[in-house]
Design a protein around this motif. Structure first.
Motif, short mmCIF file in Angstrom:
data_model
loop_
_atom_site.label_atom_id
_atom_site.label_comp_id
_atom_site.label_asym_id
_atom_site.label_seq_id
_atom_site.Cartn_x
_atom_site.Cartn_y
_atom_site.Cartn_z
N MET A 153 43.98 47.08 30.41
CA MET A 153 43.66 45.67 30.72
C MET A 153 43.71 45.36 32.21
SD MET A 153 45.39 43.23 27.80
CE MET A 153 44.66 41.69 28.39
N VAL A 154 44.60 46.01 32.94
CA VAL A 154 44.84 45.63 34.34
C VAL A 154 43.57 45.53 35.19
CG1 VAL A 154 45.84 46.49 36.51
CG2 VAL A 154 47.28 46.12 34.53
N PRO A 155 42.67 46.53 35.14
CA PRO A 155 41.48 46.41 36.00
C PRO A 155 40.62 45.20 35.68
CG PRO A 155 41.66 48.61 35.02
CD PRO A 155 42.69 47.76 34.36
N ARG A 156 40.73 44.68 34.45
CA ARG A 156 39.90 43.53 34.08
C ARG A 156 40.57 42.20 34.40
NH1 ARG A 156 38.25 43.19 28.56
NH2 ARG A 156 36.30 42.34 29.33
N LEU A 157 41.85 42.24 34.73
CA LEU A 157 42.59 40.99 34.94
C LEU A 157 42.51 40.46 36.36
CD1 LEU A 157 45.91 41.50 32.92
CD2 LEU A 157 43.85 40.31 32.22
N PHE A 158 42.39 41.39 37.32
CA PHE A 158 42.50 40.99 38.73
C PHE A 158 41.22 41.29 39.49
CE2 PHE A 158 46.70 42.20 37.23
CZ PHE A 158 47.43 41.06 37.54
N GLU A 250 47.08 34.90 40.95
CA GLU A 250 46.53 35.61 42.10
C GLU A 250 46.54 34.75 43.36
OE1 GLU A 250 43.10 37.11 39.28
OE2 GLU A 250 42.85 38.07 41.23
N ASP A 251 46.27 33.46 43.19
CA ASP A 251 46.22 32.56 44.35
C ASP A 251 46.90 31.24 43.99
OD1 ASP A 251 45.70 31.05 46.56
OD2 ASP A 251 43.54 31.40 46.58
N PRO A 252 48.24 31.27 43.86
CA PRO A 252 48.94 30.05 43.43
C PRO A 252 48.80 28.90 44.42
CG PRO A 252 50.52 31.81 43.92
CD PRO A 252 49.15 32.41 44.00
N GLU A 253 48.62 29.22 45.72
CA GLU A 253 48.49 28.12 46.70
C GLU A 253 47.25 27.29 46.36
OE1 GLU A 253 48.55 31.34 47.60
OE2 GLU A 253 50.54 31.58 48.49
N THR A 254 46.11 27.98 46.25
CA THR A 254 44.87 27.24 45.98
C THR A 254 44.93 26.60 44.60
OG1 THR A 254 43.70 28.84 47.33
CG2 THR A 254 42.35 27.45 45.92
N PHE A 255 45.43 27.36 43.61
CA PHE A 255 45.48 26.79 42.26
C PHE A 255 46.30 25.50 42.26
CE2 PHE A 255 47.72 26.32 38.19
CZ PHE A 255 46.62 25.98 37.41
N CYS A 256 47.46 25.53 42.92
CA CYS A 256 48.33 24.34 42.90
C CYS A 256 47.69 23.17 43.64
CB CYS A 256 49.71 24.66 43.47
SG CYS A 256 50.67 25.58 42.29
#
Ligand code: MLT
Length: 274
Positions: A153-158, A250-256
């Motif tokens: 799964m990992v290659p498809r998650l990020f 992956e990008d909590p700054e932008t998400f938040c």
């Protein structure tokens, strides 16, 4: 802390006070995928952040059955809110499987819902072929353990960038997957395989909604998620540049930033018409 809900004990992080924001993790993960969001949101005044490990996942007990349906997981969350004495309607924020649970929460517990945040998720059900693969994978996990599915799964998650620049995050998420109990993984796979198709409901989901997608999401791609937002009468759509399926992690700054803007400006739901 641990909270008794129905026949299981759920581990839950409960921080801050104010409008309740329920963060619901994806498959096969736990609340820690939201660490960056929890930390940032709890620092703001006015939000109560509630991030559980779903039945069987993370530190929660269970599953006590061979199949975990999205409906049951939604019902657990309504009971969890009761146990935490959360009376006001919540913002339900779910990623991927957490989004599938969000649809069920909207359907089964509409009075508890003020807003929806749908991250990297789908409204469509599995195709018969995809459902078959899930059922087969459930058997494999019970026989061989979780390491193989986690690695595949990992290659498809990020996104590529996240894999290159944030190896510790990738390792943390992979560890959460590997440590998921095989019984939980198999039960969830069976529930995912038979989840309901929500595409026909989208036009009726009229709570203020935010649909968020990582630019390189390989599981719930941008075009599909844009289509979900366009079909929902009160949804706005945002893409997180450079991220994949795990965009909030992956990008909590932008998400938040996107989440806080939505929380601050989305209308509350209109009073019921009769
Ligand atoms: C998830 O991230 O929850 C899974 O990718 C969902 C799925 O397998 O459909």
């Amino acid at each position: 802390m641990m909270v008794r809900v129905a026949d299981v004990d759920l581990y839950v992080v409960d921080r801050g006070s104010g409008h309740p924001v329920l963060l619901v993790h994806g498959f096969p993960l736990d609340h820690s995928m939201w660490d960056g969001t929890i930390e940032r949101l709890a620092r703001q005044d006015g939000y109560r952040v509630i991030a559980p490990d779903l039945r069987g996942f993370g530190r929660s007990s269970g599953p006590n059955q061979s199949k975990l349906t999205m409906a049951q997981l939604a019902d657990d969350l309504a009971e969890l809110l009761d146990a935490l004495k959360v009376r006001q309607p919540v913002t339900f924020c779910g990623l991927s499987m957490g989004g599938y649970i969000a649809w069920q929460f909207w359907k089964r517990h509409p009075n508890r819902l003020e807003r929806l945040v749908l991250c990297d998720t789908r409204a469509a059900a599995d195709s018969p072929e995809a459902a078959q693969v899930r059922l087969q994978t459930a058997e494999e996990v019970l026989e061989q353990g979780t390491a193989h599915i986690a690695a595949s799964m990992v290659p498809r998650l990020f996104s590529e960038r996240t894999r290159r620049e944030k190896p510790q995050l990738v390792e943390k998420i992979q560890n959460a997957m590997v440590s998921t109990r095989p019984e939980t993984m198999a039960a969830a796979l069976r529930g995912l395989a038979e989840r309901e198709d929500f595409t026909e409901y989208l036009g009726r989901i009229d709570v203020p909604s935010l649909v968020v997608c990582g630019q390189y999401d390989a599981i719930s791609p941008v075009d599909e998620m844009r289509g979900i937002a366009e079909a929902m009468p009160r949804a706005r759509f945002r893409v997180i540049e450079g991220a994949g399926h795990m965009a909030p992690a992956e990008d909590p700054e932008t998400f938040c930033r996107v989440l806080e803007e939505f929380l601050a400006t989305a209308d509350q739901r209109p009073p019921p018409s009769n």
